[in-house]
Design a protein around this motif. Structure first.
Motif, mmCIF file in Angstrom:
data_model
loop_
_atom_site.group_PDB
_atom_site.id
_atom_site.type_symbol
_atom_site.label_atom_id
_atom_site.label_comp_id
_atom_site.label_asym_id
_atom_site.label_seq_id
_atom_site.Cartn_x
_atom_site.Cartn_y
_atom_site.Cartn_z
ATOM 1 N N ALA A 49 -7.007 9.082 -1.771
ATOM 2 C CA ALA A 49 -7.226 9.640 -0.436
ATOM 3 C C ALA A 49 -5.902 10.167 0.118
ATOM 4 C CB ALA A 49 -7.777 8.546 0.474
ATOM 5 N N ASN B 36 -15.374 -6.689 5.936
ATOM 6 C CA ASN B 36 -14.911 -6.755 4.551
ATOM 7 C C ASN B 36 -14.567 -8.184 4.167
ATOM 8 O OD1 ASN B 36 -14.806 -4.422 2.892
ATOM 9 N ND2 ASN B 36 -13.273 -3.544 4.256
ATOM 10 N N LYS C 159 0.854 -1.196 0.000
ATOM 11 C CA LYS C 159 0.000 0.000 0.000
ATOM 12 C C LYS C 159 0.883 1.236 0.000
ATOM 13 C CE LYS C 159 -4.107 -2.042 0.836
ATOM 14 N NZ LYS C 159 -5.148 -2.140 -0.175
ATOM 15 N N LYS D 36 -18.266 -5.663 -1.195
ATOM 16 C CA LYS D 36 -17.163 -6.154 -0.362
ATOM 17 C C LYS D 36 -17.591 -6.618 1.022
ATOM 18 C CE LYS D 36 -13.035 -4.719 -2.546
ATOM 19 N NZ LYS D 36 -13.086 -3.522 -3.385
ATOM 20 N N GLU E 206 -5.542 6.538 6.056
ATOM 21 C CA GLU E 206 -6.101 7.274 4.928
ATOM 22 C C GLU E 206 -7.323 8.071 5.330
ATOM 23 O OE1 GLU E 206 -5.291 4.372 1.150
ATOM 24 O OE2 GLU E 206 -7.318 5.112 1.506
ATOM 25 N N GLU E 207 -7.483 9.169 4.643
ATOM 26 C CA GLU E 207 -8.704 9.960 4.719
ATOM 27 C C GLU E 207 -9.863 9.059 4.281
ATOM 28 O OE1 GLU E 207 -10.229 13.481 1.662
ATOM 29 O OE2 GLU E 207 -8.400 12.376 1.301
ATOM 30 N N PHE E 208 -11.010 9.167 4.954
ATOM 31 C CA PHE E 208 -12.184 8.367 4.608
ATOM 32 C C PHE E 208 -12.912 9.021 3.432
ATOM 33 C CE2 PHE E 208 -16.801 7.663 5.266
ATOM 34 C CZ PHE E 208 -16.826 6.286 5.138
ATOM 35 N N LEU E 209 -13.081 8.261 2.350
ATOM 36 C CA LEU E 209 -13.751 8.806 1.169
ATOM 37 C C LEU E 209 -15.169 8.257 1.080
ATOM 38 C CD1 LEU E 209 -10.937 8.362 -1.511
ATOM 39 C CD2 LEU E 209 -11.521 10.434 -0.248
ATOM 40 N N GLU F 85 -18.368 3.052 -5.274
ATOM 41 C CA GLU F 85 -17.140 2.373 -5.684
ATOM 42 C C GLU F 85 -17.389 1.618 -6.985
ATOM 43 O OE1 GLU F 85 -14.770 0.148 -2.829
ATOM 44 O OE2 GLU F 85 -15.952 1.099 -1.235
ATOM 45 N N LYS G 101 -4.768 0.817 6.807
ATOM 46 C CA LYS G 101 -4.425 -0.269 5.883
ATOM 47 C C LYS G 101 -3.054 -0.817 6.218
ATOM 48 C CE LYS G 101 -7.191 1.544 2.102
ATOM 49 N NZ LYS G 101 -7.309 1.822 0.674
ATOM 50 N N ILE H 242 -9.035 3.922 -4.646
ATOM 51 C CA ILE H 242 -9.086 3.264 -3.336
ATOM 52 C C ILE H 242 -7.927 2.272 -3.251
ATOM 53 C CG2 ILE H 242 -10.379 1.539 -2.008
ATOM 54 C CD1 ILE H 242 -11.860 3.978 -1.638
ATOM 55 N N GLU H 243 -7.743 1.527 -4.327
ATOM 56 C CA GLU H 243 -6.633 0.558 -4.353
ATOM 57 C C GLU H 243 -6.335 0.167 -5.788
ATOM 58 O OE1 GLU H 243 -7.420 -3.431 -3.013
ATOM 59 O OE2 GLU H 243 -9.411 -3.446 -3.893
ATOM 60 N N VAL I 259 -7.920 -4.046 5.873
ATOM 61 C CA VAL I 259 -8.385 -2.663 5.898
ATOM 62 C C VAL I 259 -9.423 -2.500 6.999
ATOM 63 C CG1 VAL I 259 -9.644 -0.918 4.587
ATOM 64 C CG2 VAL I 259 -7.970 -2.376 3.439
ATOM 65 N N ILE J 163 -12.021 0.348 8.733
ATOM 66 C CA ILE J 163 -12.601 1.684 8.680
ATOM 67 C C ILE J 163 -13.075 2.013 10.091
ATOM 68 C CG2 ILE J 163 -14.452 3.088 7.680
ATOM 69 C CD1 ILE J 163 -14.198 1.218 5.197
ATOM 70 N N VAL K 94 -9.264 5.548 7.878
ATOM 71 C CA VAL K 94 -9.104 4.198 7.329
ATOM 72 C C VAL K 94 -7.675 3.744 7.589
ATOM 73 C CG1 VAL K 94 -9.266 2.802 5.236
ATOM 74 C CG2 VAL K 94 -10.803 4.749 5.552
HETATM 75 P P1 AMP Z 1 -8.964 -2.022 -0.145
HETATM 76 O O1 AMP Z 1 -8.448 -3.371 0.274
HETATM 77 O O2 AMP Z 1 -7.958 -0.931 -0.073
HETATM 78 O O3 AMP Z 1 -9.730 -2.090 -1.420
HETATM 79 O O4 AMP Z 1 -10.115 -1.668 0.873
HETATM 80 C C1 AMP Z 1 -11.238 -2.497 1.033
HETATM 81 C C2 AMP Z 1 -12.484 -1.673 1.105
HETATM 82 O O5 AMP Z 1 -12.394 -0.743 2.184
HETATM 83 C C3 AMP Z 1 -12.733 -0.803 -0.114
HETATM 84 O O6 AMP Z 1 -13.368 -1.481 -1.143
HETATM 85 C C4 AMP Z 1 -13.590 0.295 0.453
HETATM 86 O O7 AMP Z 1 -14.931 -0.130 0.560
HETATM 87 C C5 AMP Z 1 -13.034 0.478 1.821
HETATM 88 N N1 AMP Z 1 -12.036 1.567 1.809
HETATM 89 C C6 AMP Z 1 -10.722 1.460 1.606
HETATM 90 N N2 AMP Z 1 -10.113 2.666 1.627
HETATM 91 C C7 AMP Z 1 -11.086 3.562 1.863
HETATM 92 C C8 AMP Z 1 -11.102 4.996 2.020
HETATM 93 N N3 AMP Z 1 -9.990 5.728 1.961
HETATM 94 N N4 AMP Z 1 -12.284 5.579 2.241
HETATM 95 C C9 AMP Z 1 -13.431 4.859 2.334
HETATM 96 N N5 AMP Z 1 -13.472 3.521 2.206
HETATM 97 C C10 AMP Z 1 -12.325 2.864 1.965
#
Ligand code: AMP
Ligand code: GLY
Length: 415
Positions: free
Chosen positions: A119, A221, A104, A211, A181-184, A188, A144, A279-280, A154, A156, A142
């Motif tokens: 973010a 998740n 990450k 997810k 990370e900032e929460f967005l 998605e 990670k 996001i990723e 991850v 939240i 968030v």
């Molecule tokens: P990731 O493994 O980084 O995809 O994160 C898994 C899930 O967490 C994502 O599909 C989002 O639903 C949520 N997520 C990850 N990062 C953020 C973020 N910065 N803001 C809001 N939701 C997030």
């Protein structure tokens, strides 16, 4: 030509199925594959996904021209490099480029350097630093964990208390990297992009994953409980922006940094008030996104891979129908769950993709968390949904659960 698929889940099941349909492909092998893939590939479950030397030997002994690597782990562990060194072509990045998923912190740094929207973030290297950070950071936040986590690394945190607990969970010991990370907020969506160095051609239809484990996006998740495509409420304009602001610049950035990417780059995007943000990134097809997208893909996947290799124009052709995929998972997933539970009531009809079943005598029994994904097609998303759930409801097992609301976000917009 002969093609080898690496991996044994539903994503690899659809990859083998699609490659087997290609007129360019005479034979598909799968390592380790799974029992349900036998009608589309020669399955070699005696070889493990982690046995890189054996895989290379197999590919050479069987005149494999192309290997398509499904999961992230072998990619981040350098299977792609090993095969290429042995003269076998690989659809999938080498170890260095696969860091875009595996780390990450690598992904965040490259996005920051090249101005790719994502973010805001802060990276810490120890638990004490993390605890200090959560004392007065903006909430929600968030967290990670660096490294691969199968969608489970991850957290939240909606309150400061939860953020502190999350630090405890992610740090069993003092050292280790965590990205805050900032929460967005926003919708998605997942964009699969074929990338060869600085040449990037995104799929022009996208999928939306689900997810969280339970209806209404509740619960923990998971790797993904269902997906559908297309996503009618994400406009063409948003897709063009995602291409111009994310897909093209990240491909160029990877190339410039000396980590050229070859394969499919998964852009996990979110549509915020300020536009699309990342996001990723993943270094491979999404699972279950691949199952729905490749079902909808009418054109030849192998031809697209060859065109990518030669940097020729890629023209994806899609069916008119909408596609909805519902994942049936073992009760308890993504936590602990029982294995060995009998599952029946499904046909391997080319639209049923297996990720966690094995054969015991003549029966199929569960062997993993996510077990089987059933697909429905229809003129509209709601028709596709209803067809998918007819199949899901027909599956007989004591050990499975599934969400009932896959694709509802799109149906809300259809009405
Ligand atoms: P990731 O493994 O980084 O995809 O994160 C898994 C899930 O967490 C994502 O599909 C989002 O639903 C949520 N997520 C990850 N990062 C953020 C973020 N910065 N803001 C809001 N939701 C997030
Ligand atoms: N479905 C999300 C992923 O494959 O990472």
């Amino acid at each position: 030509m002969k093609v080898l698929v690496i991996g044994g889940g539903g994503r690899e099941h659809v990859l083998a199925h699609k490659l087997n349909q290609s007129e360019l492909v005479d034979q598909v092998f799968a390592i380790p594959g799974n029992a349900a893939m036998e009608n589309v590939a020669e399955v070699h479950s005696e070889i493990a996904e982690t046995a890189h030397d054996e895989i290379v030997e197999f590919a050479k002994a069987h005149d494999v021209e192309w290997t398509v690597v499904g999961p992230e782990q072998p990619l981040t562990e350098g299977l792609g490099d090993k095969l290429r060194q042995a003269g076998v072509k690989v659809f999938g990045p080498g170890e260095k480029a696969a860091q875009i998923e595996g780390s990450k912190s690598f992904a965040k740094r490259i996005m920051e350097k090249y101005g790719i929207p994502t973010a805001e973030y802060v990276e810490v290297d120890s638990k004490s630093e993390a605890l200090k950070y959560v004392e007065d950071c903006k909430i929600p936040v968030v967290l990670k964990k660096d490294g691969l986590a199968a969608g489970k690394g991850v957290i939240i945190a909606m309150t400061r208390e939860e953020a502190k607990e999350a630090v405890e969970t992610l740090y069993p010991e003092e050292n280790g990297k965590v990205v805050f990370e900032e929460f967005l907020e926003g919708e998605e969506y997942s964009v699969m992009t074929f990338v060869n160095g600085d040449y990037a051609v995104p799929f022009d239809t996208i999928a939306q994953d689900h997810k969280r484990a339970f209806d209404g996006d509740k619960g923990p998740n998971t790797g993904g409980m269902g997906a559908y495509c297309p996503v009618p409420h994400i406009s063409e304009d948003v897709l063009e922006r995602t291409n111009a602001e994310i897909a093209q610049p990240i491909a160029k950035a990877m190339q410039e940094e000396g980590y050229p990417f070859f394969g499919v780059l998964y852009i996990g995007a979110i549509l915020t008030d300020e536009g699309p943000k990342v996001i990723e990134f993943n270094a491979r097809f999404g699972d279950p996104e691949a199952q729905v997208l490749l079902t909808r893909l009418e054109s030849d996947l192998m031809q697209h891979i060859l065109d990518l290799e030669e940097r020729k124009p890629i023209e994806y052709k899609w069916k008119d129908e909408a596609v909805v995929g519902v994942m049936l998972a073992s009760k308890g997933y993504p936590g602990s769950y029982e294995k060995g539970v009998k599952v029946s009531g499904f046909d391997l009809d080319g639209q049923t993709f297996v990720s966690g079943l094995k054969k015991e005598d003549d029966d199929y029994v569960t062997s993993g968390g996510r077990v089987i994904l059933v697909i429905g097609e229809g003129k509209t998303v709601s028709e596709a949904k209803s067809n998918a759930y007819k199949k899901a409801d027909g599956i007989d097992s004591e050990g499975l659960f599934y969400r009932r609301d896959i694709s509802d976000k799109a149906i809300k917009h259809e009405a």
